[in-house]
Design an enzyme around this catalytic site. Structure first.
Site, mmCIF file in Angstrom:
data_model
loop_
_atom_site.group_PDB
_atom_site.id
_atom_site.type_symbol
_atom_site.label_atom_id
_atom_site.label_comp_id
_atom_site.label_asym_id
_atom_site.label_seq_id
_atom_site.Cartn_x
_atom_site.Cartn_y
_atom_site.Cartn_z
ATOM 1 N N TYR A 227 -9.874 0.039 -0.006
ATOM 2 C CA TYR A 227 -9.958 0.216 1.446
ATOM 3 C C TYR A 227 -11.702 -0.280 1.718
ATOM 4 O O TYR A 227 -11.801 -0.859 2.529
ATOM 5 C CB TYR A 227 -9.579 1.729 1.701
ATOM 6 C CG TYR A 227 -9.623 1.778 3.261
ATOM 7 C CD1 TYR A 227 -8.802 1.449 4.404
ATOM 8 C CD2 TYR A 227 -10.883 2.230 4.146
ATOM 9 C CE1 TYR A 227 -8.567 1.710 5.607
ATOM 10 C CE2 TYR A 227 -10.930 2.586 5.488
ATOM 11 C CZ TYR A 227 -9.726 2.207 6.076
ATOM 12 O OH TYR A 227 -9.955 2.340 7.454
ATOM 13 N N LYS B 253 -13.107 -3.203 3.856
ATOM 14 C CA LYS B 253 -13.577 -2.905 5.084
ATOM 15 C C LYS B 253 -15.085 -3.338 4.755
ATOM 16 O O LYS B 253 -15.964 -4.002 5.900
ATOM 17 C CB LYS B 253 -13.706 -1.389 5.483
ATOM 18 C CG LYS B 253 -12.192 -0.956 5.789
ATOM 19 C CD LYS B 253 -11.861 -1.671 6.886
ATOM 20 C CE LYS B 253 -10.350 -0.900 7.461
ATOM 21 N NZ LYS B 253 -10.272 -1.590 8.693
HETATM 22 N N1 CAA Z 1 -16.346 13.215 -4.798
HETATM 23 C C1 CAA Z 1 -16.493 13.461 -5.841
HETATM 24 N N2 CAA Z 1 -15.342 14.260 -6.427
HETATM 25 C C2 CAA Z 1 -14.130 14.379 -5.757
HETATM 26 C C3 CAA Z 1 -14.228 13.902 -4.272
HETATM 27 C C4 CAA Z 1 -15.457 13.451 -3.842
HETATM 28 N N3 CAA Z 1 -15.425 13.044 -2.658
HETATM 29 N N4 CAA Z 1 -12.850 14.276 -3.775
HETATM 30 C C5 CAA Z 1 -12.453 15.068 -4.864
HETATM 31 N N5 CAA Z 1 -13.214 14.821 -5.883
HETATM 32 C C6 CAA Z 1 -12.704 15.540 -7.510
HETATM 33 C C7 CAA Z 1 -12.099 16.648 -7.295
HETATM 34 O O1 CAA Z 1 -12.906 17.731 -7.132
HETATM 35 C C8 CAA Z 1 -11.197 16.845 -8.349
HETATM 36 O O2 CAA Z 1 -11.818 17.196 -9.564
HETATM 37 P P1 CAA Z 1 -11.419 17.908 -10.822
HETATM 38 O O3 CAA Z 1 -10.097 16.905 -11.483
HETATM 39 O O4 CAA Z 1 -12.591 17.931 -11.659
HETATM 40 O O5 CAA Z 1 -10.686 19.124 -10.259
HETATM 41 C C9 CAA Z 1 -10.722 15.447 -8.743
HETATM 42 O O6 CAA Z 1 -11.931 14.490 -7.805
HETATM 43 C C10 CAA Z 1 -9.417 14.831 -8.075
HETATM 44 O O7 CAA Z 1 -9.294 15.059 -6.651
HETATM 45 P P2 CAA Z 1 -8.214 15.419 -6.034
HETATM 46 O O8 CAA Z 1 -7.571 16.602 -6.160
HETATM 47 O O9 CAA Z 1 -8.382 14.865 -4.394
HETATM 48 O O10 CAA Z 1 -7.123 14.112 -6.758
HETATM 49 P P3 CAA Z 1 -5.862 13.501 -6.036
HETATM 50 O O11 CAA Z 1 -5.465 12.546 -7.142
HETATM 51 O O12 CAA Z 1 -4.976 14.683 -5.755
HETATM 52 O O13 CAA Z 1 -6.287 12.893 -4.741
HETATM 53 C C11 CAA Z 1 -7.103 11.116 -3.209
HETATM 54 C C12 CAA Z 1 -7.056 11.627 -4.659
HETATM 55 C C13 CAA Z 1 -5.637 10.990 -2.541
HETATM 56 C C14 CAA Z 1 -7.987 9.920 -3.299
HETATM 57 C C15 CAA Z 1 -7.622 12.452 -2.276
HETATM 58 O O14 CAA Z 1 -8.745 12.848 -3.029
HETATM 59 C C16 CAA Z 1 -7.957 11.868 -1.077
HETATM 60 O O15 CAA Z 1 -7.131 11.863 -0.137
HETATM 61 N N6 CAA Z 1 -9.263 11.627 -0.476
HETATM 62 C C17 CAA Z 1 -9.768 11.261 0.743
HETATM 63 C C18 CAA Z 1 -9.650 9.899 0.838
HETATM 64 C C19 CAA Z 1 -10.003 9.481 2.408
HETATM 65 O O16 CAA Z 1 -11.147 9.937 2.855
HETATM 66 N N7 CAA Z 1 -9.378 8.724 3.042
HETATM 67 C C20 CAA Z 1 -9.493 8.370 4.344
HETATM 68 C C21 CAA Z 1 -8.350 8.111 5.029
HETATM 69 S S1 CAA Z 1 -8.513 7.909 6.570
HETATM 70 C C22 CAA Z 1 -9.347 6.161 6.702
HETATM 71 O O17 CAA Z 1 -9.537 5.375 5.763
HETATM 72 C C23 CAA Z 1 -9.624 6.005 7.887
HETATM 73 C C24 CAA Z 1 -11.228 5.349 7.903
HETATM 74 O O18 CAA Z 1 -11.457 4.461 8.129
HETATM 75 C C25 CAA Z 1 -12.097 6.551 7.833
#
Ligand code: CAA
Length: 246
Positions: free
Chosen positions: A153, A157
């Site tokens: 994404y 973008k």
């Molecule tokens: N920075 C650094 N580390 C991070 C982090 C971040 N931002 N987010 C998560 N982590 C770490 C976690 O702490 C975790 O660490 P450990 O394994 O050491 O515990 C590891 O990364 C895994 O994290 P998750 O449990 O979140 O992993 P997952 O596989 O379950 O999920 C994901 C991954 C689906 C990408 C989830 O993190 C997520 O949904 N993130 C948000 C993504 C996002 O912002 N999307 C925007 C959607 S809306 C949109 O896109 C519109 C727009 O234009 C803004």
């Protein structure tokens, strides 16, 4: 005669707000939706009609050049030339890069970035001939700063704004402006699809401590679409509650 404004992804969360705002600003608005959303689009049209607004909807997969070409020809035949184009169609397939599969990469690049070529290419010649056009690309804060879990994404973008800056130079002396809007997190189905914990932690990091309302993005589109704002081109307008400043 009212100018025709065409909005891809026009029945989505941000798209709906853009369409209704542009109608209020005096445009004839045409909305695109994906072929899988025909029933939703019919209901959407009825909802708009109940609000006293008429918006025609056209189905096409904007990740296909051919299907997009068919739709654009139908729109032009029915409504006349498209003078305002809003590239708003977009999807997410969030996952860490370690887990990302080619299908997730390709879907996001095709729908979010290749669609911008597919649609813009088919309205561009007409805009050049008429010496007038407004193109607005709906990008994202995550194209400006990157986001964990969104390599696909963020790449698409960021690519949209590269496209904006290059095309803005080609349109500048021809009466066509090309601009990007980079929304932050907006209250739509797309952001609701995120895990609650992740969403709340993101909101906590936004200086305004809230998501945007779709109408707040539409207001920036209305500015760029207006006849009066012909001297803004190649810009990237952030609407992100202070989430990213540069
Ligand atoms: N920075 C650094 N580390 C991070 C982090 C971040 N931002 N987010 C998560 N982590 C770490 C976690 O702490 C975790 O660490 P450990 O394994 O050491 O515990 C590891 O990364 C895994 O994290 P998750 O449990 O979140 O992993 P997952 O596989 O379950 O999920 C994901 C991954 C689906 C990408 C989830 O993190 C997520 O949904 N993130 C948000 C993504 C996002 O912002 N999307 C925007 C959607 S809306 C949109 O896109 C519109 C727009 O234009 C803004």
């Amino acid at each position: 005669m009212a100018r025709v404004a065409f909005v891809t992804g026009g029945i989505g969360g941000i798209g709906t707000a853009i369409c209704t705002r542009l109608v209020h600003d005096g445009f004839t608005v045409v909305a695109n939706h994906h072929p899988s959303e025909c029933e939703i689009a019919e209901a959407w049209k009825k909802d708009r009609a109940a609000e006293g607004i008429t918006i025609d909807t056209y189905s096409a997969d904007v990740s296909s050049f051919e299907d997009t070409g068919r739709m654009i020809a139908e729109i032009v035949a029915a409504h006349g030339p498209i003078e305002v184009l809003v590239n708003c169609a977009g999807i997410t397939r969030d996952t860490t890069f370690k887990k990302m599969q080619p299908a997730q990469w390709n879907a996001v690049i095709n729908v979010n970035l290749n669609s911008v070529f597919n649609v813009t290419r088919q309205v561009w010649d007409g805009m050049l001939e008429r010496g007038y056009g407004r193109i607005v690309n709906i990008s994202s804060v995550n194209g400006q700063r990157g986001q964990f879990g969104q390599t696909n994404y963020s790449a698409a973008k960021a690519g949209m704004h590269g496209f904006t800056m290059a095309l803005a130079q080609e349109g500048a002396a021809k009466g066509i402006t090309v601009n990007t809007i980079s929304p932050g997190y907006v209250e739509t189905a797309m952001t609701l699809a995120m895990d609650d914990k992740v969403r709340n932690s993101i909101i906590g990091g936004i200086p305004m401590r809230r998501m945007a309302q779709p109408a707040e993005i539409a207001s920036a589109v209305a500015f760029l679409a207006a006849d009066a704002n012909g001297y803004v081109t190649g810009a990237n307008i952030p609407v992100n509650g202070g989430l990213f400043m540069h």
